[in-house]
Enzyme design. Structure first.
Site, PDB file in Angstrom:
ATOM      1  N   TRP A 120     -67.793  -2.528  91.141  1.00 59.71           N
ATOM      2  CA  TRP A 120     -66.124  -2.830  90.334  1.00 59.71           C
ATOM      3  C   TRP A 120     -65.288  -1.935  90.914  1.00 59.71           C
ATOM      4  O   TRP A 120     -63.880  -2.071  89.952  1.00 59.71           O
ATOM      5  CB  TRP A 120     -66.107  -2.416  88.939  1.00 59.71           C
ATOM      6  CG  TRP A 120     -67.684  -2.119  88.239  1.00 59.71           C
ATOM      7  CD1 TRP A 120     -68.831  -3.294  88.177  1.00 59.71           C
ATOM      8  CD2 TRP A 120     -69.162  -1.025  88.505  1.00 59.71           C
ATOM      9  NE1 TRP A 120     -69.670  -3.297  88.039  1.00 59.71           N
ATOM     10  CE2 TRP A 120     -69.809  -1.734  87.544  1.00 59.71           C
ATOM     11  CE3 TRP A 120     -68.324   0.606  88.467  1.00 59.71           C
ATOM     12  CZ2 TRP A 120     -70.711  -0.373  86.851  1.00 59.71           C
ATOM     13  CZ3 TRP A 120     -69.741   0.928  87.298  1.00 59.71           C
ATOM     14  CH2 TRP A 120     -70.809   1.016  87.407  1.00 59.71           C
ATOM     15  N   GLY A 121     -65.229  -2.259  91.986  1.00 59.21           N
ATOM     16  CA  GLY A 121     -63.839  -2.533  92.866  1.00 59.21           C
ATOM     17  C   GLY A 121     -63.611  -0.359  93.196  1.00 59.21           C
ATOM     18  O   GLY A 121     -62.379   0.052  93.411  1.00 59.21           O
ATOM     19  N   ASP A 130     -76.229  -3.063  91.272  1.00 53.44           N
ATOM     20  CA  ASP A 130     -75.294  -2.864  90.280  1.00 53.44           C
ATOM     21  C   ASP A 130     -74.718  -1.391  90.874  1.00 53.44           C
ATOM     22  O   ASP A 130     -75.765  -0.681  92.019  1.00 53.44           O
ATOM     23  CB  ASP A 130     -75.325  -2.776  89.284  1.00 53.44           C
ATOM     24  CG  ASP A 130     -73.919  -2.968  87.784  1.00 53.44           C
ATOM     25  OD1 ASP A 130     -73.274  -2.811  88.281  1.00 53.44           O
ATOM     26  OD2 ASP A 130     -74.211  -4.433  86.932  1.00 53.44           O
ATOM     27  N   ASP A 135     -65.964  -6.241  84.666  1.00 57.94           N
ATOM     28  CA  ASP A 135     -67.111  -7.526  84.073  1.00 57.94           C
ATOM     29  C   ASP A 135     -65.010  -7.925  84.007  1.00 57.94           C
ATOM     30  O   ASP A 135     -64.719  -7.785  83.560  1.00 57.94           O
ATOM     31  CB  ASP A 135     -67.289  -7.165  83.374  1.00 57.94           C
ATOM     32  CG  ASP A 135     -69.018  -6.543  83.691  1.00 57.94           C
ATOM     33  OD1 ASP A 135     -68.762  -6.345  85.107  1.00 57.94           O
ATOM     34  OD2 ASP A 135     -69.934  -6.669  82.960  1.00 57.94           O
TER      35      ASP A 135
HETATM   36  C1  GAL Z   1     -72.709  -4.787  84.942  1.00 60.53           C
HETATM   37  C2  GAL Z   1     -72.045  -6.138  86.068  1.00 60.53           C
HETATM   38  C3  GAL Z   1     -72.265  -7.309  84.648  1.00 60.53           C
HETATM   39  C4  GAL Z   1     -73.857  -7.125  84.896  1.00 60.53           C
HETATM   40  C5  GAL Z   1     -74.143  -5.965  84.161  1.00 60.53           C
HETATM   41  C6  GAL Z   1     -75.534  -5.939  83.712  1.00 60.53           C
HETATM   42  O1  GAL Z   1     -72.409  -3.809  85.645  1.00 60.53           O
HETATM   43  O2  GAL Z   1     -70.753  -5.797  86.712  1.00 60.53           O
HETATM   44  O3  GAL Z   1     -71.795  -8.118  85.815  1.00 60.53           O
HETATM   45  O4  GAL Z   1     -74.402  -7.261  85.860  1.00 60.53           O
HETATM   46  O5  GAL Z   1     -73.707  -4.635  85.114  1.00 60.53           O
HETATM   47  O6  GAL Z   1     -75.587  -5.198  82.894  1.00 60.53           O
END
Ligand code: GAL
Length: 386
Positions: free
Chosen positions: A190-191, A156, A211
């Site tokens: 996220w792109g 992430d 998301d």
């Molecule tokens: C976001 C991610 C999600 C999930 C979440 C967990 O940044 O896009 O898919 O992993 O964090 O905290």
């Protein structure tokens, strides 16, 4: 050997290592990874931070007993919140309350079911849920995962202020090559900074947007915005419009059919995000439809794109390995509408044979074009051949 020849050999060796390590993320051990979009399950959409070894074991059991494994779902991925701290050596430590047996024992269990285990980390200081991130521990963490026999890692991008995404993610690619275990590498930024431009030589998949949520509006904005990214996807490297929400209850059946059809046409990773232990027959039927999964997993590895739109109506096409096309007739409108597929959109001059992939029925052969009513927020997914 002269000093010059030794130096030359060293340069050649370093160059060879650089080339092989940059492709090793997909080729480790001579077993190319993610030659079709990864399929499996991930804990986040349904369970958030409520992860435990019991949930993962029960989910692995359910993947087998529900027929999901036979349908192709393979990776059981723990998302955020499994990790709590680092020990004196800096090694990442799993939450002993949720994971008392440790991740290695869990990997052994998942492997005993013929499935594979995934974990999650973050390229920044902390994960999105403020657990320890992997910044400055990239190689150490990947080696720890490899030691646990982990097969998939999602990385992430929270708490990464001031860092360059490509530079940081390349560190993980090289760490995976160095750890020497085939591990699917999922980039989740996220792109940001157009990961489709550097993702193909860095990871196996990269998120293209923020998301998803279990709402038609959010799912459809993400899915229908993927047009144009198709040129970056192919075997071993995929655009990732985020995980599935099928079965989580926030969308109607037609909307989940649209979600699943669009993801299949996009050659998207199919990571179920619902509770597999309790899913009903309708959800199972959507997630395991073999004709839809065959579109997603087609060996050609082409990502579909939009060929026509008018008002709320869109037609998307994915070329398949046998020369036929998967064609989605989508109605994003608020009432049932008629959609006409002109075979010229597919480069077909004469008649074409059509099959309805959700109904498992041949529609027959028609000349020039084919029209059908499509429900509000719904889809008709066809396989069309000459
Ligand atoms: C976001 C991610 C999600 C999930 C979440 C967990 O940044 O896009 O898919 O992993 O964090 O905290």
């Amino acid at each position: 050997m002269t000093n010059f020849r030794r130096a030359l050999l060293e340069v050649l060796f370093v160059a060879l290592f650089a080339v092989t390590s940059s492709t090793a993320f997909a080729q480790a051990g001579n077993r190319p990874l993610a030659q079709t979009p990864p399929m499996g399950w991930n804990s986040w959409n349904k369970f958030g931070c409520g992860v435990s070894e019991q949930l993962i074991r029960e989910t692995a059991d359910a993947i087998v007993s529900s027929g999901m494994k036979d349908a192709g779902y393979q990776y059981v991925n723990i998302d955020d919140c499994w990790q709590v701290s680092r020990d004196a050596q800096g090694t990442i430590v799993a939450d002993a309350t949720g994971f008392p047996s440790g991740i290695k024992a869990l990997a052994d269990y998942v492997h005993s079911k013929g499935l594979k285990l995934g974990v999650y980390t973050d390229a920044g200081r902390l994960t999105c849920q403020k657990r320890p991130g992997s910044l400055d521990h990239e190689l150490q963490d990947v080696k720890t995962y490899a030691g646990w026999t982990v097969d998939y890692v999602k990385i992430d991008w929270c708490h990464a202020e001031g860092l360059d995404a490509e530079t940081q993610y390349v560190k993980f690619r090289d760490a995976i090559a160095q750890a020497g275990r085939p591990i699917v590498f999922s980039i989740c930024n996220w792109g940001v900074k157009a990961p489709w431009t550097w993702g193909p030589h860095t990871g196996n998949l990269w998120r293209t947007t923020g998301d998803i949520s279990d709402h038609y509006d959010r799912m459809s904005v993400i899915g229908f915005s993927q047009n144009g990214l198709e040129k970056f996807a192919g075997p071993g490297h995929w655009n990732d419009p985020d995980m599935l929400e099928v079965g989580n209850g926030g969308m109607k059946r037609d909307e989940y059919l649209t979600h699943m059809s669009l993801w299949a046409l996009l050659a998207a990773p199919l990571l179920a995000g619902n509770d597999l232990r309790t899913m009903n027959a309708e959800t199972k039927e959507i997630l395991t439809n073999p004709e839809i999964i065959a579109v997603d997993q087609d060996a050609k590895g082409a990502q579909g794109h939009r060929v026509w739109d008018e008002g709320p109506l869109e037609i998307w096409v994915k070329p398949l390995a046998d020369g036929s096309n998967a064609v989605g007739l989508f109605n994003r409108g608020e009432s049932e509408l008629k959609i006409t597929l002109d075979f010229k959109m597919l480069g077909i001059a004469g008649p074409a044979r059509l099959r309805d992939l959700w109904k498992h029925q041949d529609v027959g052969s028609t000349q020039g074009s084919y029209s059908s009513q499509v429900p509000k927020h719904g889809v008709m997914l066809l396989r069309v051949s000459k």
